[in-house]
Design a protein around this motif. Structure first.
Motif, PDB file in Angstrom:
ATOM      1  N   ILE A  44       0.863  -1.631   0.188  1.00 21.84           N
ATOM      2  CA  ILE A  44      -0.532   0.021  -0.291  1.00 21.84           C
ATOM      3  C   ILE A  44       1.389   1.255  -0.079  1.00 21.84           C
ATOM      4  N   SER A  45       2.611   1.539   0.689  1.00 22.46           N
ATOM      5  CA  SER A  45       2.592   2.311   0.404  1.00 22.46           C
ATOM      6  C   SER A  45       3.410   2.876  -0.539  1.00 22.46           C
ATOM      7  N   ALA A  46       3.817   1.534  -1.523  1.00 23.63           N
ATOM      8  CA  ALA A  46       4.514   1.893  -1.947  1.00 23.63           C
ATOM      9  C   ALA A  46       3.117   2.241  -3.051  1.00 23.63           C
ATOM     10  N   VAL A  47       2.213   1.184  -3.399  1.00 22.21           N
ATOM     11  CA  VAL A  47       1.675   1.767  -4.927  1.00 22.21           C
ATOM     12  C   VAL A  47       1.056   3.283  -4.964  1.00 22.21           C
ATOM     13  N   PHE A  48       0.019   3.730  -3.541  1.00 24.44           N
ATOM     14  CA  PHE A  48      -0.738   4.640  -3.280  1.00 24.44           C
ATOM     15  C   PHE A  48       0.071   6.007  -2.661  1.00 24.44           C
ATOM     16  N   THR A 175       6.494  -1.208  -5.848  1.00 22.43           N
ATOM     17  CA  THR A 175       6.877  -0.091  -6.760  1.00 22.43           C
ATOM     18  C   THR A 175       6.181  -0.399  -8.426  1.00 22.43           C
ATOM     19  N   ALA A 176       6.446  -1.167  -9.057  1.00 19.96           N
ATOM     20  CA  ALA A 176       6.312  -1.295 -10.419  1.00 19.96           C
ATOM     21  C   ALA A 176       5.451  -1.412 -10.729  1.00 19.96           C
ATOM     22  N   ILE A 177       3.765  -2.166  -9.761  1.00 21.50           N
ATOM     23  CA  ILE A 177       2.693  -1.729 -10.433  1.00 21.50           C
ATOM     24  C   ILE A 177       2.370  -0.062  -9.621  1.00 21.50           C
ATOM     25  N   GLY A 178       2.720   0.535  -8.687  1.00 26.02           N
ATOM     26  CA  GLY A 178       2.725   1.668  -8.604  1.00 26.02           C
ATOM     27  C   GLY A 178       2.596   2.785  -9.558  1.00 26.02           C
ATOM     28  N   PHE A 179       4.058   2.285 -10.576  1.00 22.38           N
ATOM     29  CA  PHE A 179       4.557   3.190 -11.407  1.00 22.38           C
ATOM     30  C   PHE A 179       3.608   3.145 -12.640  1.00 22.38           C
ATOM     31  N   GLY A 180       3.156   1.693 -12.748  1.00 22.81           N
ATOM     32  CA  GLY A 180       2.263   0.882 -14.363  1.00 22.81           C
ATOM     33  C   GLY A 180       0.966   2.467 -13.865  1.00 22.81           C
ATOM     34  N   LEU A 181       0.794   1.832 -11.967  1.00 22.89           N
ATOM     35  CA  LEU A 181      -1.274   3.162 -12.323  1.00 22.89           C
ATOM     36  C   LEU A 181      -0.268   4.155 -12.345  1.00 22.89           C
ATOM     37  N   ALA A 182       0.122   5.272 -11.533  1.00 23.04           N
ATOM     38  CA  ALA A 182       0.550   6.183 -12.536  1.00 23.04           C
ATOM     39  C   ALA A 182       0.591   7.091 -13.699  1.00 23.04           C
ATOM     40  N   LEU A 183       1.438   5.941 -14.583  1.00 25.08           N
ATOM     41  CA  LEU A 183       1.375   5.973 -16.485  1.00 25.08           C
ATOM     42  C   LEU A 183       0.206   5.308 -16.720  1.00 25.08           C
ATOM     43  N   ILE A 184      -0.623   4.492 -16.443  1.00 27.21           N
ATOM     44  CA  ILE A 184      -1.576   3.741 -17.172  1.00 27.21           C
ATOM     45  C   ILE A 184      -2.970   5.753 -16.432  1.00 27.21           C
ATOM     46  N   LEU A 185      -2.914   5.707 -15.614  1.00 28.77           N
ATOM     47  CA  LEU A 185      -4.249   6.531 -14.903  1.00 28.77           C
ATOM     48  C   LEU A 185      -3.591   8.558 -15.683  1.00 28.77           C
ATOM     49  N   PHE A 186      -2.460   7.970 -15.826  1.00 32.34           N
ATOM     50  CA  PHE A 186      -1.921   9.042 -16.446  1.00 32.34           C
ATOM     51  C   PHE A 186      -1.998   9.485 -18.155  1.00 32.34           C
ATOM     52  N   ALA A 187      -1.976   8.432 -18.907  1.00 35.18           N
ATOM     53  CA  ALA A 187      -2.236   8.170 -20.412  1.00 35.18           C
ATOM     54  C   ALA A 187      -3.746   8.162 -20.109  1.00 35.18           C
ATOM     55  N   GLY A 188      -4.954   7.633 -19.408  1.00 37.82           N
ATOM     56  CA  GLY A 188      -5.874   7.606 -19.731  1.00 37.82           C
ATOM     57  C   GLY A 188      -6.285   9.348 -19.777  1.00 37.82           C
ATOM     58  N   ILE A 189      -5.745   9.902 -19.030  1.00 36.68           N
ATOM     59  CA  ILE A 189      -5.737  11.480 -19.025  1.00 36.68           C
ATOM     60  C   ILE A 189      -5.206  12.440 -20.419  1.00 36.68           C
ATOM     61  N   ARG A 190      -3.817  12.416 -20.346  1.00 40.61           N
ATOM     62  CA  ARG A 190      -3.164  12.660 -22.062  1.00 40.61           C
ATOM     63  C   ARG A 190      -4.182  12.338 -23.324  1.00 40.61           C
ATOM     64  N   GLU A 191      -4.673  11.050 -23.133  1.00 41.24           N
ATOM     65  CA  GLU A 191      -5.696  10.949 -23.832  1.00 41.24           C
ATOM     66  C   GLU A 191      -6.020  12.233 -24.697  1.00 41.24           C
ATOM     67  N   GLN A 192      -6.900  11.855 -23.061  1.00 39.40           N
ATOM     68  CA  GLN A 192      -8.498  12.987 -23.358  1.00 39.40           C
ATOM     69  C   GLN A 192      -7.539  14.681 -23.492  1.00 39.40           C
ATOM     70  N   LEU A 193      -6.950  15.185 -23.123  1.00 35.01           N
ATOM     71  CA  LEU A 193      -5.860  16.318 -23.042  1.00 35.01           C
ATOM     72  C   LEU A 193      -6.160  16.696 -24.378  1.00 35.01           C
ATOM     73  N   ASN A 194      -5.137  15.909 -24.773  1.00 29.75           N
ATOM     74  CA  ASN A 194      -4.990  16.185 -26.400  1.00 29.75           C
ATOM     75  C   ASN A 194      -6.121  16.240 -27.206  1.00 29.75           C
ATOM     76  N   MET A 195      -7.457  15.818 -27.368  1.00 25.84           N
ATOM     77  CA  MET A 195      -8.003  16.967 -27.953  1.00 25.84           C
ATOM     78  C   MET A 195      -8.747  18.000 -27.620  1.00 25.84           C
ATOM     79  N   VAL A 196      -8.418  18.147 -26.539  1.00 24.52           N
ATOM     80  CA  VAL A 196      -8.750  20.321 -26.752  1.00 24.52           C
ATOM     81  C   VAL A 196      -7.673  21.199 -26.260  1.00 24.52           C
TER      82      VAL A 196
END
Lengths: 227, 227, 198
Positions: A44-48, A175-196
């Motif tokens: 929990i500490s490493a991921v969140f 940590t890798a899972i946390g890294f992935g979480l941040a990356l995937i969340l961010f990718a989702g946001i960025r895909e949206q951001l590109n349309m604005v």
């Protein structure tokens, strides 16, 4: 006699901490025996709570570079997770069997980075043979993992935090899972951001950074769950 | 300018050469700086102790160490020039800080009054828990623990019924800090007033009723188990 | 068409500033700029490594077979990083504590390996030295600026000197999100400025 004992009790009774009743001494709650709970807490500490990207600032380069599409984000996470876990095991073993006993800790940086570089080469060769399509997909990113602060960062952190081998592995995977979480969340946001439409100066990296800042703020809400 | 060919012999030679050169350079710098690194560590500790003690002439550089199985507390006794005890600096810690371990050193005079403290190691949040470094020395409201008599004062946060104001929005850190202070005083008492660890105190019941605790303690005859 | 020596030096400061233009080496930038002093020290440590490794790589570039150049450069860089780590630990222990693991992490700073590969391996020692110096100064400038802004907005101090009382500062700037946000705005402003002058 009464004076001393009562004053001692006065200190102890006013605490909420457990007290060693035979010596009347306040004791700390954390013990040194790892249990399943320890591993869950590390996870929990490493991921969140202390997310490697959003709180500890490791892995920003791939974070900004790879996170434009969710697919590549997932691929990168997989590669990082694999390399990180194996690298941590190797560097940990070398640290405990060679560097510490012979007091050559000053060679830490150089040995760690060589181990990581060698590992990445190995993974690249293996991947080429085992799964060419995955190799194609990850392409440029694999050698970039060598200069990825996450891998070296985690290898150094587990030594600093004084984990044992099992805890280190759990930490690396988390940590890798946390890294992935941040990356995937961010990718989702960025895909949206590109349309604005954004102000000219803000396009690209600045918008990404500010979004990351907001994401980091959100993750700050997790703090306090685990020490 | 021709570059060396990439045949096997050349590669091995060059890499080994660079590695040997690197190891040599690092070992030299290491031996140059080792003394300085060790010195600065020792000096840091010495300065920390001196900063929290009452006026003194010299102090024990080797502390009395008390280990309760979880952590160690160190008591550095201080004397005036006639070798009379004037107080002690106690290194104490808590694992219950917001982000984990806190290490402090507290200076008491022989009556148990807190002279000063210093935070040796903490990883709390900047601007919140990290403010413990000077919060509890500031003469505002009920924050200041300096000058308080640790044997009579209720060194807990006001929320827990104590008399000390916690750091704004950092109650957990404050609790951990005060715990470390109380633990420091506990060890101080065990060492200065009750020199043997396992204590069986024999007193004259008349003496126990005296108000002056110092003279009482001097007159108490103590029987203890030698460690 | 070779650039003059001064152009090489100024390149790292303005035109190809590693942080604001090349967007490399962001990890230590965000992590170590909690105060102006920390940012500056991190920048200077990286400058040392950049300068040293550029010079060293440029000296031995003809003796390194092409296939092993990356590992070779890495060993050279790692050596300089370890040296600077030991020096800081010995003579500036307080800075050592506050920079933490980011000192050894200089070895994976994309700028260092990037310049070694892209510039030092193809240029003379003198020009490589200038490039290392320029890039290092640009990096230090960016880090000090970011550190100053974060410290000022967050605690009202600059290099420990109080500018305005701490109560008026917004703590968030010294914490993680603040790093991202301030850097984002800085790069946006730099982008705007560059578009105007180009």
């Amino acid at each position: 006699m009464g004076l001393i004992r009562t004053s001692l009790l006065h200190i102890n009774q006013s605490t909420n901490y457990p007290i060693n009743t035979s010596t009347n001494q306040p004791i700390n709650q954390l013990t040194n025996q790892p249990t399943i709970m320890t591993f869950i807490l590390i996870f929990i500490s490493a991921v969140f709570v202390n997310n490697i990207v959003l709180a500890q600032f490791l892995g920003i380069c791939p974070f900004l570079g790879v996170s434009k599409k969710i697919n590549t984000a997932i691929g990168m996470t997989g590669a990082v997770a694999f390399v990180m876990t194996i690298a941590t095991i190797f560097t940990y073993v070398i640290q405990k069997t060679v560097l510490d006993p012979y007091h050559i800790q000053f060679l830490q940086t150089i040995t760690y980075i060589l181990i990581i570089a060698a590992l990445v080469q190995l993974v690249e060769i293996m991947l080429k043979k085992v799964s060419p399509p995955l190799y194609q997909a990850l392409g440029v990113y694999l050698p970039l993992i060598t200069t990825n602060c996450v891998i070296l960062g985690v290898a150094l952190l587990v030594i600093k935090k004084d984990f044992n081998l099992v805890e280190s592995v759990v930490f690396a995977i988390s940590t890798a899972i946390g890294f992935g979480l941040a990356l995937i969340l961010f990718a989702g946001i960025r895909e949206q951001l590109n349309m604005v439409k954004l102000p000219k100066g803000m396009e690209g990296i600045p918008a990404a950074l500010i979004t990351a800042g907001l994401l980091a703020m959100a993750f700050m809400g997790f703090s306090g769950i685990v020490k | 300018m021709k570059k060396l060919k990439s045949n096997f012999v050349n590669m091995v030679l060059v890499l080994s050469g660079i590695a040997i050169f690197a190891a040599f350079t690092l070992a030299s710098v290491y031996s140059l700086t080792k003394k300085s690194i060790d010195n600065s560590r020792q000096n840091k500790q010495k300065e920390a102790i001196q900063a929290v003690l009452p006026a003194h002439d010299h102090f024990d550089s080797i502390p009395v160490e008390m280990n309760n199985g979880v952590e160690t507390t160190k008591v550095y006794k201080a004397y005036d020039k006639n070798n009379l005890l004037v107080g002690a600096a106690v290194e104490s810690s808590s694992n219950n800080g917001y982000k984990g371990h806190i290490d402090i050193i507290v200076g008491f005079n022989k009556d148990g009054i807190i002279i000063n403290y210093s935070v040796l190691d903490q990883h709390e949040t900047l601007g919140l828990g990290a403010r413990m470094v000077d919060w509890f020395k500031t003469n505002k409201g009920k924050q200041n623990i300096r000058g308080k008599n640790a044997s009579t004062a209720n060194l807990n946060v006001s929320k827990d019924g104590g008399e000390i104001d916690a750091i704004t929005a950092a109650t957990i850190t404050s609790r951990a800090f005060l715990f470390a202070v109380r633990n420091a005083y506990f060890e101080f008492k065990s060492n200065i007033i009750e020199p043997e660890s396992e204590l069986v105190i024999k007193t004259d019941s008349m003496q126990a009723n005296q108000n002056d605790s110092t003279s009482t303690l001097n007159k108490i005859e103590m029987k203890g188990q030698n460690k | 068409m070779k650039d003059s020596a001064s152009k090489v030096l100024l390149n790292g400061l303005m035109k190809e500033n590693p942080i604001f233009v090349l967007i490399l080496g962001i990890c230590p930038t965000l992590a170590t700029t909690t105060s102006a002093l920390n940012g500056m020290c991190m920048g200077l440590a990286t400058l040392f490594v950049l300068f040293g490794s550029n010079v060293a790589v440029s000296i031995v570039k003809n003796f390194i077979p092409d296939k092993v150049r990356i590992p070779a450069y890495i060993v050279v860089i790692a050596t300089f990083v370890s040296v600077v780590e030991m020096l800081i630990h010995a003579y500036y222990p307080v800075i050592y504590e506050s920079l933490g693991i980011f000192i050894p992490l200089i070895v994976v700073n994309c700028i260092v390996l990037g310049r070694a590969e892209a510039f030092a391996a193809k240029n003379t020692v003198f020009r490589s030295a200038l490039d290392g110096l320029g890039m290092g100064l640009g990096f230090t400038f960016a880090l000090t600026l970011l550190g100053t802004l974060r410290e000022l907005l967050g605690t009202g101090k600059v290099f420990g000197n109080v500018i305005f009382p701490e109560n008026y500062g917004a703590l968030i700037f010294v914490l993680a999100p603040g790093a991202f946000i301030v850097l984002g705005y800085l790069i946006a402003i730099m982008n705007k400025l560059r578009k105007r002058t180009v």
